[in-house]
Scaffold this active site. Structure first.
Site, short mmCIF file in Angstrom:
data_model
loop_
_atom_site.label_atom_id
_atom_site.label_comp_id
_atom_site.label_asym_id
_atom_site.label_seq_id
_atom_site.Cartn_x
_atom_site.Cartn_y
_atom_site.Cartn_z
N CYS A 324 0.85 -1.23 -0.13
CA CYS A 324 0.12 -0.13 0.00
C CYS A 324 0.94 1.35 -0.16
O CYS A 324 0.63 2.37 -0.52
CB CYS A 324 -0.98 0.03 1.24
SG CYS A 324 -0.19 -0.20 2.83
N HIS A 498 -1.48 1.75 7.31
CA HIS A 498 -1.92 1.80 5.94
C HIS A 498 -1.32 2.89 5.17
O HIS A 498 -1.48 4.00 5.92
CB HIS A 498 -3.07 1.55 5.77
CG HIS A 498 -3.79 1.07 4.40
ND1 HIS A 498 -3.43 0.06 3.75
CD2 HIS A 498 -4.62 1.70 3.55
CE1 HIS A 498 -4.03 -0.08 2.34
NE2 HIS A 498 -4.74 1.32 2.35
N ASN A 520 -7.44 6.31 -0.03
CA ASN A 520 -7.06 4.84 0.08
C ASN A 520 -6.46 4.32 -1.04
O ASN A 520 -7.31 4.36 -2.03
CB ASN A 520 -8.09 4.50 0.96
CG ASN A 520 -8.03 2.72 1.59
OD1 ASN A 520 -6.87 2.43 1.19
ND2 ASN A 520 -8.77 2.22 2.41
#
Length: 576
Positions: A324, A498, A520
């Site tokens: 990520c 993350h 995200n």
């Protein structure tokens, strides 16, 4: 009572964990709040390399036990050197005290908030200190005269870490120069281990039988690293339809640069390979980074593959890899379209049917340009790309950047810097793509840091705003670990530990309101606090709603206040 939790992150080191037990164990990091954060399972005999910081506790729990008892604890210090071996009997359980964990002095050990300093004795007793010795390439005139000697009377437990993409057969040389097979060292950071006396000699041969390395055992060095920063003469993988153009690669051997010497400082090599492929009527195949068994050529996977279709920060989608932080960097780089296109400058003149792509990366600290050659083989399953990809089917720039990073670190599975020993963090990725030097600020420890000092002085957000306004720099960020564990969704709707992209900011002084826009890397799952999608604030401030052209969509993008960002996130990376 000894209470464990991580305290700081100012001294970093990769730690190699080795499970010598006859059963699998769960590897767990203890975060800054004393919460357990599982990160991998080590089977019996298994080893892994984990980036760690001094004072960061690691515990190992049994997998085949209902109570999941702790079998070992390790807390690195600034003096700890790279290696820890899990052996039985380090910690015991007192069944009379409900199975609580106690050390050999019958003192209870608990996981929780840090109350007192961990005693140095617990660290010294559990850590195995070793010296790391890099192996050098062998010359035939040297190794043919080598004989084993006995420079000590005690056996040494030695290990070889293979950082290359090649398998090496290991041979022991006796006192008379005879060679005996001792197994092999598998590629990509796996280990071969044995016992030997100081002065003993081992030869490492490639699959063609040529000696490439000589290991001379020392009582001061027990872990040996096969140096990967040299040209690996891999087996030729040409056939009648594809070619690696090895003749051209060898001609440019002295021009190799960058991590693992995978790139070249001569962009002219691109046209040379194009001409050679056309002469042979072949497609390019990369022998420095051979295709995996699950790879398919992009030109066979898509009807009309293209590097770019419509560059957008919304394009990058994280695939099945835990990368990520890489995807957040790629998404952020899309904000600097002009610079991003320069990464693929050489590709403009290459016919996609040749299966060749050439990326231009920038190397720190002086922005030296590196040309990285890639073929168009990409991991896929069921007709879709397996790892990072674009929302626009057939758009390749995201997948090619991910493949380029995988080539530099050795494998797709090694991209995540948190579970591997390389240093390709988001700031380093941004520097590779856009130039500049890598920078970061973190405040997730809860302790006083440069970032927290800047927040108190009011200089933190002016810096972030300046970076987002820049035409060169790009900031990206990461959430705090959280008690739910990494990649778990917390009560705020954010994914713990993350990577997120910082897209923009807006300030509304008439409402004393400052908002930051984030994304995200999954392209879904969003923050659910104030100013998130469906929050009442949008209707309470219609002028803000209109100015930001608010729309409710499950696209991974959301707004939050500056204060919420400081509370929910813990680190910012950028290229300066």
């Amino acid at each position: 009572m000894k209470k464990l939790c991580a305290k700081r992150w100012d001294h970093k080191c990769p730690i190699i964990f080795h499970n010598t037990l006859s059963e699998p164990i769960q590897m767990i990091w203890i975060d800054y709040e004393g919460n357990e954060q599982p990160f991998t399972v080590l089977n019996s005999g298994g080893k892994c390399c984990q980036q760690a910081g001094a004072t960061h506790p690691f515990i190992m729990r049994r997998m085949n036990d209902e109570k999941r008892k702790v079998v070992s604890i390790f807390v690195p210090t600034e003096e700890t050197v790279d290696y820890f071996e899990v052996v039985p009997g380090m910690f015991m359980y007192d069944e009379e005290r409900d199975g609580k964990m106690v050390d050999e002095d019958d003192e209870e050990i608990v996981v929780g908030d840090q109350v007192e300093e961990i005693e140095e004795e617990i660290i010294e007793d559990q850590s195995k200190h070793v010296t790391i010795c890099k192996m050098t390439k062998a010359r035939e005139e040297d190794w043919k005269l080598i004989r084993s000697r006995f420079d000590g009377h005690e056996l040494v437990d030695i290990s070889i870490r293979n950082d290359t993409s090649r398998k090496y057969n290991v041979f022991r040389v006796d006192e008379e120069g005879n060679q005996t097979s001792h197994g092999y060292s598998a590629p990509i950071s796996t280990f071969w281990a044995t016992f030997a006396y100081p002065g003993n000699v081992f030869l490492l041969k490639n699959e063609c039988g040529s000696v490439e390395f000589v290991l001379k055992v020392s009582d001061k060095s027990t872990v040996y690293i096969i140096e990967s920063n040299y040209l690996e003469s891999t087996a030729c993988i040409d056939d009648d339809k594809q070619s690696s153009c090895r003749n051209i690669l060898l001609k440019n051997e002295d021009k190799r640069i960058g991590p693992r010497k995978m790139g070249f400082n001569s962009p002219e090599i691109v046209q040379d390979i194009v001409n050679e492929l056309k002469r042979r009527n072949s497609k390019f195949i990369d022998e420095d980074f051979p295709p995996r068994s699950d790879c398919v050529r992009a030109q066979n996977l898509f009807k009309r593959p293209a590097i770019f279709k419509n560059i957008s920060v919304m394009d990058p989608i994280q695939g099945k890899l835990e990368d990520c932080f890489l995807i957040s960097s790629i998404s952020g780089a899309a904000l600097r379209t002009r610079l991003l296109r320069k990464v693929f400058t050489h590709c403009e003149a290459i016919d996609p049917k040749l299966g060749l792509y050439a990326l231009t990366f920038y190397l720190e600290p002086n922005n030296e340009k590196m040309t990285l050659l890639l073929d168009d083989y990409l991991p896929a399953e069921n007709g879709h790309l397996k790892f990072a990809h674009s929302q626009d089917r057939g758009e390749l720039w995201i997948s090619l950047i991910e493949k380029g990073i995988a080539k530099l670190v050795g494998d797709y599975d090694k991209i995540n810097p948190q579970t591997n020993s390389h240093l390709f963090y988001p700031s380093n990725i941004l520097s590779l793509l856009l130039g500049g030097r890598s920078k970061q600020l973190d405040w997730f420890s809860g302790q006083s840091t440069t970032a927290t000092d800047m927040m108190k002085k009011g200089t933190f957000w002016p810096l972030i705003e300046k970076l987002m306004d820049s035409s060169l720099s790009v900031p990206v960020c990461g959430t705090k670990p959280g008690k739910e564990g990494s990649d778990s969704i917390n009560s705020n709707g954010l994914v713990n530990a993350h990577g997120y992209s910082l897209l923009s900011y807006r300030k509304f002084p008439e409402h004393d309101l400052k908002l930051v826009n984030l994304r995200n890397t999954w392209g879904r799952i969003e923050y659910n606090g104030p100013w998130s999608d469906n929050s009442p604030e949008w209707d309470q401030y219609p002028d803000v709603k209109k100015a930001l052209e608010y729309r409710n969509a499950d696209d991974g993008c959301f707004y939050m206040t500056y204060e919420a960002f400081e509370n929910c996130f813990g680190i910012v990376w950028w290229n300066d």
